[in-house]
Design a protein around this motif. Structure first.
Motif, PDB file in Angstrom:
ATOM      1  N   PHE A 145       0.769  -1.268  -0.125  1.00 11.57           N
ATOM      2  CA  PHE A 145      -0.184   0.010  -0.175  1.00 11.57           C
ATOM      3  C   PHE A 145       0.892   1.286   0.060  1.00 11.57           C
ATOM      4  O   PHE A 145       1.921   1.395   0.560  1.00 11.57           O
ATOM      5  CB  PHE A 145      -1.006   0.105   1.218  1.00 11.57           C
ATOM      6  N   ALA A 146       0.332   2.386  -0.580  1.00 13.32           N
ATOM      7  CA  ALA A 146       1.091   3.600  -0.696  1.00 13.32           C
ATOM      8  C   ALA A 146       1.117   4.373   0.745  1.00 13.32           C
ATOM      9  O   ALA A 146      -0.057   4.491   1.354  1.00 13.32           O
ATOM     10  CB  ALA A 146       0.382   4.558  -1.771  1.00 13.32           C
ATOM     11  N   VAL A 147       2.223   4.709   1.126  1.00 12.62           N
ATOM     12  CA  VAL A 147       2.378   5.559   2.662  1.00 12.62           C
ATOM     13  C   VAL A 147       2.366   7.015   2.195  1.00 12.62           C
ATOM     14  O   VAL A 147       3.029   7.436   1.290  1.00 12.62           O
ATOM     15  CB  VAL A 147       3.747   5.094   3.162  1.00 12.62           C
ATOM     16  N   THR A 148       1.469   7.792   2.732  1.00 11.91           N
ATOM     17  CA  THR A 148       1.139   9.038   2.329  1.00 11.91           C
ATOM     18  C   THR A 148       2.208   9.996   3.453  1.00 11.91           C
ATOM     19  O   THR A 148       2.317  11.285   3.147  1.00 11.91           O
ATOM     20  CB  THR A 148      -0.435   9.538   2.430  1.00 11.91           C
ATOM     21  N   GLU A 149       1.977   9.592   4.638  1.00 17.14           N
ATOM     22  CA  GLU A 149       2.536  10.320   5.685  1.00 17.14           C
ATOM     23  C   GLU A 149       3.322   9.126   6.589  1.00 17.14           C
ATOM     24  O   GLU A 149       2.745   8.072   6.959  1.00 17.14           O
ATOM     25  CB  GLU A 149       1.511  11.004   6.578  1.00 17.14           C
ATOM     26  N   LEU A 150       4.461   9.873   7.288  1.00 11.95           N
ATOM     27  CA  LEU A 150       5.283   8.874   7.912  1.00 11.95           C
ATOM     28  C   LEU A 150       5.827   9.651   9.335  1.00 11.95           C
ATOM     29  O   LEU A 150       6.314  10.882   9.023  1.00 11.95           O
ATOM     30  CB  LEU A 150       6.391   8.095   7.336  1.00 11.95           C
ATOM     31  N   SER A 151       5.631   9.296  10.458  1.00 15.25           N
ATOM     32  CA  SER A 151       6.525   9.637  11.724  1.00 15.25           C
ATOM     33  C   SER A 151       6.994   8.580  12.273  1.00 15.25           C
ATOM     34  O   SER A 151       6.637   7.506  12.070  1.00 15.25           O
ATOM     35  CB  SER A 151       5.315  10.482  12.363  1.00 15.25           C
ATOM     36  N   GLU A 152       7.557   8.686  13.524  1.00 15.73           N
ATOM     37  CA  GLU A 152       8.079   7.546  13.965  1.00 15.73           C
ATOM     38  C   GLU A 152       7.211   6.668  14.809  1.00 15.73           C
ATOM     39  O   GLU A 152       7.237   5.696  14.672  1.00 15.73           O
ATOM     40  CB  GLU A 152       8.924   8.228  15.428  1.00 15.73           C
ATOM     41  N   GLY A 153       5.889   7.369  15.224  1.00 15.73           N
ATOM     42  CA  GLY A 153       5.129   6.344  16.076  1.00 15.73           C
ATOM     43  C   GLY A 153       3.697   5.854  15.082  1.00 15.73           C
ATOM     44  O   GLY A 153       3.042   5.265  15.467  1.00 15.73           O
ATOM     45  N   GLY A 154       3.804   6.326  13.837  1.00 17.71           N
ATOM     46  CA  GLY A 154       2.663   6.248  13.273  1.00 17.71           C
ATOM     47  C   GLY A 154       2.778   6.432  11.686  1.00 17.71           C
ATOM     48  O   GLY A 154       3.777   6.902  11.235  1.00 17.71           O
ATOM     49  N   CYS A 155       1.893   6.112  10.913  1.00 19.06           N
ATOM     50  CA  CYS A 155       1.730   6.665   9.444  1.00 19.06           C
ATOM     51  C   CYS A 155       0.417   6.435   8.874  1.00 19.06           C
ATOM     52  O   CYS A 155      -0.640   6.152   9.517  1.00 19.06           O
ATOM     53  CB  CYS A 155       2.450   5.398   8.373  1.00 19.06           C
ATOM     54  N   ARG A 156       0.349   7.094   7.847  1.00 16.70           N
ATOM     55  CA  ARG A 156      -1.151   7.123   6.891  1.00 16.70           C
ATOM     56  C   ARG A 156      -0.887   6.373   5.760  1.00 16.70           C
ATOM     57  O   ARG A 156       0.185   6.565   5.130  1.00 16.70           O
ATOM     58  CB  ARG A 156      -1.552   8.542   6.751  1.00 16.70           C
ATOM     59  N   VAL A 157      -1.741   5.555   5.385  1.00 16.76           N
ATOM     60  CA  VAL A 157      -1.716   4.911   3.933  1.00 16.76           C
ATOM     61  C   VAL A 157      -3.079   5.153   3.386  1.00 16.76           C
ATOM     62  O   VAL A 157      -3.957   5.379   3.855  1.00 16.76           O
ATOM     63  CB  VAL A 157      -1.393   3.415   4.176  1.00 16.76           C
ATOM     64  N   LEU A 158      -2.951   4.851   2.000  1.00 15.21           N
ATOM     65  CA  LEU A 158      -4.370   5.236   1.240  1.00 15.21           C
ATOM     66  C   LEU A 158      -5.189   3.988   1.556  1.00 15.21           C
ATOM     67  O   LEU A 158      -4.957   2.823   1.689  1.00 15.21           O
ATOM     68  CB  LEU A 158      -3.908   5.363  -0.255  1.00 15.21           C
ATOM     69  N   TRP A 159      -6.258   4.268   1.871  1.00 13.91           N
ATOM     70  CA  TRP A 159      -7.517   3.338   2.206  1.00 13.91           C
ATOM     71  C   TRP A 159      -7.928   2.568   1.132  1.00 13.91           C
ATOM     72  O   TRP A 159      -7.984   3.141  -0.066  1.00 13.91           O
ATOM     73  CB  TRP A 159      -8.689   4.049   2.987  1.00 13.91           C
ATOM     74  N   GLU A 160      -7.955   1.375   1.248  1.00  9.50           N
ATOM     75  CA  GLU A 160      -8.676   0.422   0.213  1.00  9.50           C
ATOM     76  C   GLU A 160      -9.589  -0.555   1.047  1.00  9.50           C
ATOM     77  O   GLU A 160      -9.334  -0.944   2.139  1.00  9.50           O
ATOM     78  CB  GLU A 160      -7.466  -0.272  -0.425  1.00  9.50           C
ATOM     79  N   PRO A 161     -10.552  -0.898   0.198  1.00  7.77           N
ATOM     80  CA  PRO A 161     -11.567  -1.736   0.810  1.00  7.77           C
ATOM     81  C   PRO A 161     -10.937  -3.156   1.633  1.00  7.77           C
ATOM     82  O   PRO A 161     -11.414  -3.642   2.468  1.00  7.77           O
ATOM     83  CB  PRO A 161     -12.639  -2.277  -0.486  1.00  7.77           C
ATOM     84  N   GLU A 162      -9.886  -3.462   1.207  1.00  9.21           N
ATOM     85  CA  GLU A 162      -9.159  -4.651   1.570  1.00  9.21           C
ATOM     86  C   GLU A 162      -8.769  -4.311   3.257  1.00  9.21           C
ATOM     87  O   GLU A 162      -8.499  -5.221   3.682  1.00  9.21           O
ATOM     88  CB  GLU A 162      -8.072  -5.029   0.695  1.00  9.21           C
ATOM     89  N   TRP A 163      -8.677  -3.355   3.416  1.00  8.13           N
ATOM     90  CA  TRP A 163      -8.211  -2.912   4.766  1.00  8.13           C
ATOM     91  C   TRP A 163      -8.988  -3.398   6.087  1.00  8.13           C
ATOM     92  O   TRP A 163      -8.571  -3.237   7.053  1.00  8.13           O
ATOM     93  CB  TRP A 163      -7.935  -1.204   5.052  1.00  8.13           C
ATOM     94  N   GLU A 164     -10.349  -3.569   5.487  1.00  2.85           N
ATOM     95  CA  GLU A 164     -11.428  -3.835   6.682  1.00  2.85           C
ATOM     96  C   GLU A 164     -10.643  -4.638   7.778  1.00  2.85           C
ATOM     97  O   GLU A 164     -10.955  -4.372   9.159  1.00  2.85           O
ATOM     98  CB  GLU A 164     -12.612  -4.537   6.021  1.00  2.85           C
TER      99      GLU A 164
END
Length: 112
Positions: A30-49
């Protein structure tokens, strides 16, 4: 209230589209849109459920070939992105190297 009370706990690196690293889990990436030491954001996809209801082993794959292994747990879905917490955290050294790479390769997009 003092200024430090308003500062974020971790530095966050928001990626321009062509600079995004990949997050691999269970044979998918999955594509990472934001990264920090303690977390990240990735593009949501239905498979994430069901992917991150419990902590899952993940691998960050960066454009320079570096890889970081950690555990990720879903915190919430926000504006088309899944917010994950990471334990153990990604080292600040890795994040700063990524920031330098992004600023060098994508100077115009880095302000976003």
């Amino acid at each position: 209230m003092n200024e430090s009370a308003h500062s974020r706990e971790h530095y966050r690196l928001r990626y321009p589209i062509p600079a995004r690293p990949r997050l691999a889990v269970g044979g998918r990436e999955f594509a990472v849109t934001e990264l920090s030491e303690g977390g990240c954001r990735v593009l949501w996809e239905p498979e994430w459920e069901a992917c991150f209801i419990v902590a899952s082993q993940v691998v960050f794959r960066f454009h320079d070939g570096a890889q970081v292994n950690t555990l990720a747990t879903q915190r919430r879905i926000d504006d088309g992105e899944v917010i994950l917490s990471l334990e153990p955290p990604v080292s600040l050294k890795v994040i700063m190297a990524e920031q330098r790479r992004v600023l060098k390769e994508f100077p115009r997009e880095s302000g976003n």
